[in-house]
Scaffold this motif. Structure first.
Motif, PDB file in Angstrom:
ATOM      1  N   LEU A   1      -4.668   9.245   2.631  1.00 28.91           N
ATOM      2  CA  LEU A   1      -5.295   8.059   2.041  1.00 28.91           C
ATOM      3  C   LEU A   1      -4.283   6.931   1.944  1.00 28.91           C
ATOM      4  O   LEU A   1      -3.129   7.153   1.602  1.00 28.91           O
ATOM      5  CB  LEU A   1      -5.798   8.341   0.621  1.00 28.91           C
ATOM      6  CG  LEU A   1      -6.923   9.344   0.433  1.00 28.91           C
ATOM      7  CD1 LEU A   1      -7.144   9.578  -1.057  1.00 28.91           C
ATOM      8  CD2 LEU A   1      -8.191   8.855   1.087  1.00 28.91           C
ATOM      9  N   GLU A   2      -4.750   5.730   2.224  1.00 24.51           N
ATOM     10  CA  GLU A   2      -3.928   4.549   1.977  1.00 24.51           C
ATOM     11  C   GLU A   2      -4.509   3.860   0.748  1.00 24.51           C
ATOM     12  O   GLU A   2      -5.691   3.526   0.716  1.00 24.51           O
ATOM     13  CB  GLU A   2      -3.940   3.610   3.173  1.00 24.51           C
ATOM     14  CG  GLU A   2      -2.953   2.466   2.995  1.00 24.51           C
ATOM     15  CD  GLU A   2      -2.791   1.657   4.250  1.00 24.51           C
ATOM     16  OE1 GLU A   2      -3.192   0.486   4.227  1.00 24.51           O
ATOM     17  OE2 GLU A   2      -2.261   2.205   5.237  1.00 24.51           O
TER      18      GLU A   2
ATOM     19  N   ARG B   1       0.717   8.228 -12.374  1.00 26.23           N
ATOM     20  CA  ARG B   1       0.106   7.230 -11.495  1.00 26.23           C
ATOM     21  C   ARG B   1      -1.123   7.831 -10.812  1.00 26.23           C
ATOM     22  O   ARG B   1      -1.030   8.889 -10.192  1.00 26.23           O
ATOM     23  CB  ARG B   1       1.101   6.745 -10.441  1.00 26.23           C
ATOM     24  CG  ARG B   1       2.324   6.086 -11.037  1.00 26.23           C
ATOM     25  CD  ARG B   1       3.326   5.642  -9.995  1.00 26.23           C
ATOM     26  NE  ARG B   1       3.605   6.709  -9.020  1.00 26.23           N
ATOM     27  CZ  ARG B   1       3.884   6.500  -7.739  1.00 26.23           C
ATOM     28  NH1 ARG B   1       3.960   5.278  -7.254  1.00 26.23           N
ATOM     29  NH2 ARG B   1       4.136   7.506  -6.916  1.00 26.23           N
ATOM     30  N   TYR B   2      -2.232   7.124 -10.927  1.00 24.71           N
ATOM     31  CA  TYR B   2      -3.503   7.595 -10.380  1.00 24.71           C
ATOM     32  C   TYR B   2      -4.229   6.425  -9.721  1.00 24.71           C
ATOM     33  O   TYR B   2      -3.902   5.266  -9.960  1.00 24.71           O
ATOM     34  CB  TYR B   2      -4.395   8.162 -11.492  1.00 24.71           C
ATOM     35  CG  TYR B   2      -3.900   9.470 -12.066  1.00 24.71           C
ATOM     36  CD1 TYR B   2      -4.465  10.674 -11.671  1.00 24.71           C
ATOM     37  CD2 TYR B   2      -2.865   9.505 -13.003  1.00 24.71           C
ATOM     38  CE1 TYR B   2      -4.018  11.878 -12.195  1.00 24.71           C
ATOM     39  CE2 TYR B   2      -2.411  10.704 -13.525  1.00 24.71           C
ATOM     40  CZ  TYR B   2      -2.998  11.887 -13.112  1.00 24.71           C
ATOM     41  OH  TYR B   2      -2.549  13.073 -13.615  1.00 24.71           O
TER      42      TYR B   2
ATOM     43  N   GLY C   1      -1.554  -1.132  -3.515  1.00 23.01           N
ATOM     44  CA  GLY C   1      -0.660  -1.114  -4.670  1.00 23.01           C
ATOM     45  C   GLY C   1      -1.338  -1.546  -5.950  1.00 23.01           C
ATOM     46  O   GLY C   1      -1.111  -0.973  -7.019  1.00 23.01           O
ATOM     47  N   GLU C   2      -2.218  -2.551  -5.855  1.00 25.19           N
ATOM     48  CA  GLU C   2      -2.899  -3.038  -7.066  1.00 25.19           C
ATOM     49  C   GLU C   2      -3.982  -2.082  -7.562  1.00 25.19           C
ATOM     50  O   GLU C   2      -4.494  -2.227  -8.670  1.00 25.19           O
ATOM     51  CB  GLU C   2      -3.488  -4.442  -6.847  1.00 25.19           C
ATOM     52  CG  GLU C   2      -4.537  -4.525  -5.769  1.00 25.19           C
ATOM     53  CD  GLU C   2      -3.972  -4.777  -4.376  1.00 25.19           C
ATOM     54  OE1 GLU C   2      -4.794  -4.990  -3.471  1.00 25.19           O
ATOM     55  OE2 GLU C   2      -2.748  -4.750  -4.172  1.00 25.19           O
ATOM     56  N   ALA C   3      -4.324  -1.054  -6.780  1.00 28.73           N
ATOM     57  CA  ALA C   3      -5.322  -0.065  -7.195  1.00 28.73           C
ATOM     58  C   ALA C   3      -4.701   1.086  -7.987  1.00 28.73           C
ATOM     59  O   ALA C   3      -5.414   1.906  -8.557  1.00 28.73           O
ATOM     60  CB  ALA C   3      -6.059   0.488  -5.977  1.00 28.73           C
ATOM     61  N   VAL C   4      -3.376   1.134  -8.043  1.00 34.36           N
ATOM     62  CA  VAL C   4      -2.702   2.201  -8.778  1.00 34.36           C
ATOM     63  C   VAL C   4      -2.789   1.903 -10.271  1.00 34.36           C
ATOM     64  O   VAL C   4      -2.509   0.798 -10.722  1.00 34.36           O
ATOM     65  CB  VAL C   4      -1.227   2.334  -8.341  1.00 34.36           C
ATOM     66  CG1 VAL C   4      -0.494   3.361  -9.201  1.00 34.36           C
ATOM     67  CG2 VAL C   4      -1.157   2.717  -6.867  1.00 34.36           C
TER      68      VAL C   4
ATOM     69  N   PRO D   1       0.810  -1.218   0.000  1.00 34.60           N
ATOM     70  CA  PRO D   1       0.000   0.000   0.000  1.00 34.60           C
ATOM     71  C   PRO D   1       0.845   1.270   0.000  1.00 34.60           C
ATOM     72  O   PRO D   1       1.966   1.290   0.508  1.00 34.60           O
ATOM     73  CB  PRO D   1      -0.822  -0.105   1.267  1.00 34.60           C
ATOM     74  CG  PRO D   1      -0.204  -1.159   2.098  1.00 34.60           C
ATOM     75  CD  PRO D   1       0.667  -1.986   1.212  1.00 34.60           C
ATOM     76  N   LEU D   2       0.271   2.310  -0.597  1.00 37.36           N
ATOM     77  CA  LEU D   2       0.892   3.625  -0.619  1.00 37.36           C
ATOM     78  C   LEU D   2       0.065   4.553   0.267  1.00 37.36           C
ATOM     79  O   LEU D   2      -1.157   4.447   0.290  1.00 37.36           O
ATOM     80  CB  LEU D   2       0.880   4.204  -2.031  1.00 37.36           C
ATOM     81  CG  LEU D   2       1.561   3.423  -3.135  1.00 37.36           C
ATOM     82  CD1 LEU D   2       1.129   3.957  -4.478  1.00 37.36           C
ATOM     83  CD2 LEU D   2       3.057   3.568  -2.984  1.00 37.36           C
ATOM     84  N   THR D   3       0.710   5.453   0.951  1.00 39.36           N
ATOM     85  CA  THR D   3      -0.011   6.457   1.722  1.00 39.36           C
ATOM     86  C   THR D   3       0.316   7.813   1.123  1.00 39.36           C
ATOM     87  O   THR D   3       1.487   8.152   0.939  1.00 39.36           O
ATOM     88  CB  THR D   3       0.404   6.416   3.206  1.00 39.36           C
ATOM     89  OG1 THR D   3       0.129   5.114   3.725  1.00 39.36           O
ATOM     90  CG2 THR D   3      -0.375   7.438   4.013  1.00 39.36           C
ATOM     91  N   ILE D   4      -0.745   8.562   0.780  1.00 35.25           N
ATOM     92  CA  ILE D   4      -0.549   9.910   0.271  1.00 35.25           C
ATOM     93  C   ILE D   4      -1.431  10.850   1.081  1.00 35.25           C
ATOM     94  O   ILE D   4      -2.493  10.461   1.562  1.00 35.25           O
ATOM     95  CB  ILE D   4      -0.849  10.033  -1.240  1.00 35.25           C
ATOM     96  CG1 ILE D   4      -2.286   9.634  -1.567  1.00 35.25           C
ATOM     97  CG2 ILE D   4       0.120   9.219  -2.062  1.00 35.25           C
ATOM     98  CD1 ILE D   4      -2.686   9.938  -3.007  1.00 35.25           C
ATOM     99  N   ASP D   5      -0.975  12.079   1.231  1.00 36.09           N
ATOM    100  CA  ASP D   5      -1.731  13.089   1.964  1.00 36.09           C
ATOM    101  C   ASP D   5      -2.315  14.040   0.930  1.00 36.09           C
ATOM    102  O   ASP D   5      -1.655  14.976   0.490  1.00 36.09           O
ATOM    103  CB  ASP D   5      -0.827  13.814   2.950  1.00 36.09           C
ATOM    104  CG  ASP D   5      -1.618  14.699   3.908  1.00 36.09           C
ATOM    105  OD1 ASP D   5      -2.852  14.557   3.982  1.00 36.09           O
ATOM    106  OD2 ASP D   5      -0.988  15.528   4.567  1.00 36.09           O
ATOM    107  N   THR D   6      -3.558  13.787   0.517  1.00 34.57           N
ATOM    108  CA  THR D   6      -4.185  14.587  -0.526  1.00 34.57           C
ATOM    109  C   THR D   6      -4.746  15.885   0.054  1.00 34.57           C
ATOM    110  O   THR D   6      -5.110  15.945   1.221  1.00 34.57           O
ATOM    111  CB  THR D   6      -5.337  13.812  -1.205  1.00 34.57           C
ATOM    112  OG1 THR D   6      -6.406  13.643  -0.276  1.00 34.57           O
ATOM    113  CG2 THR D   6      -4.859  12.453  -1.696  1.00 34.57           C
TER     114      THR D   6
END
Length: 151
Positions: A13-14, A34-35, A17-20, A2-7
């Motif tokens: 958001l976490e 990458r979205y 990886g397979e959702a990217v 999983p990736l964690t980004i601060d939008t």
């Protein structure tokens, strides 16, 4: 992994990886490659295409058939080959949404849909003659509706 980004729009958001979704050619006029699709539920009419590379970038997109029953995507053979789509049923299609305060002014870009298959996305040019760049998303609304009157 999983990736964690601060939008800026949705906060931290976490994202699995397979959702990217990788966009090898990017998106027209936007940076990053990458979205991830974000939705409140799996039947949401409009979802967000959130950039992983730029946390301040999120684009509303929609499944076009929820708004335009007769919508079709026509690609040239060379375009279909370029993006690797051999089975249209294995691809998801989204159109970008231009949201406005007045709901009757919201439009969808049917000319440049986003095609997603096997973790890769491509924005393509739809060759259908019935695919305008600005199609009224809520064409059936007869009187103006604003955020204030909709509540």
């Amino acid at each position: 992994m999983p990736l964690t980004i601060d939008t800026t729009r949705f906060g931290p958001l976490e994202i699995a990886g397979e959702a990217v979704i990788e966009f090898p050619a990017g998106l027209i006029g936007l940076g990053g490659s990458r979205y991830a699709l974000l939705a409140n539920d799996e039947n949401a009419a409009i979802v967000w295409l959130q950039s992983i590379d730029d946390p301040s970038l999120a684009l509303p997109v929609a499944n076009p058939w929820q708004f335009f029953a007769d919508y079709e995507v026509k690609l040239s053979d060379s375009e279909a080959e370029r993006i690797g789509i051999t089975d249209p049923a294995a691809a998801d299609v989204y159109v970008t949404v231009r949201a406005t305060q007045a709901i009757e002014d919201c439009t969808a870009n049917l000319r440049a849909p986003i095609v997603v298959s096997a973790g890769r996305g491509w924005q393509v040019i739809n060759e259908s003659e019935h695919a305008p760049m600005r199609a009224a998303l809520f064409a059936g609304i007869s009187e103006p509706v604003t955020a204030e009157t909709a509540a």
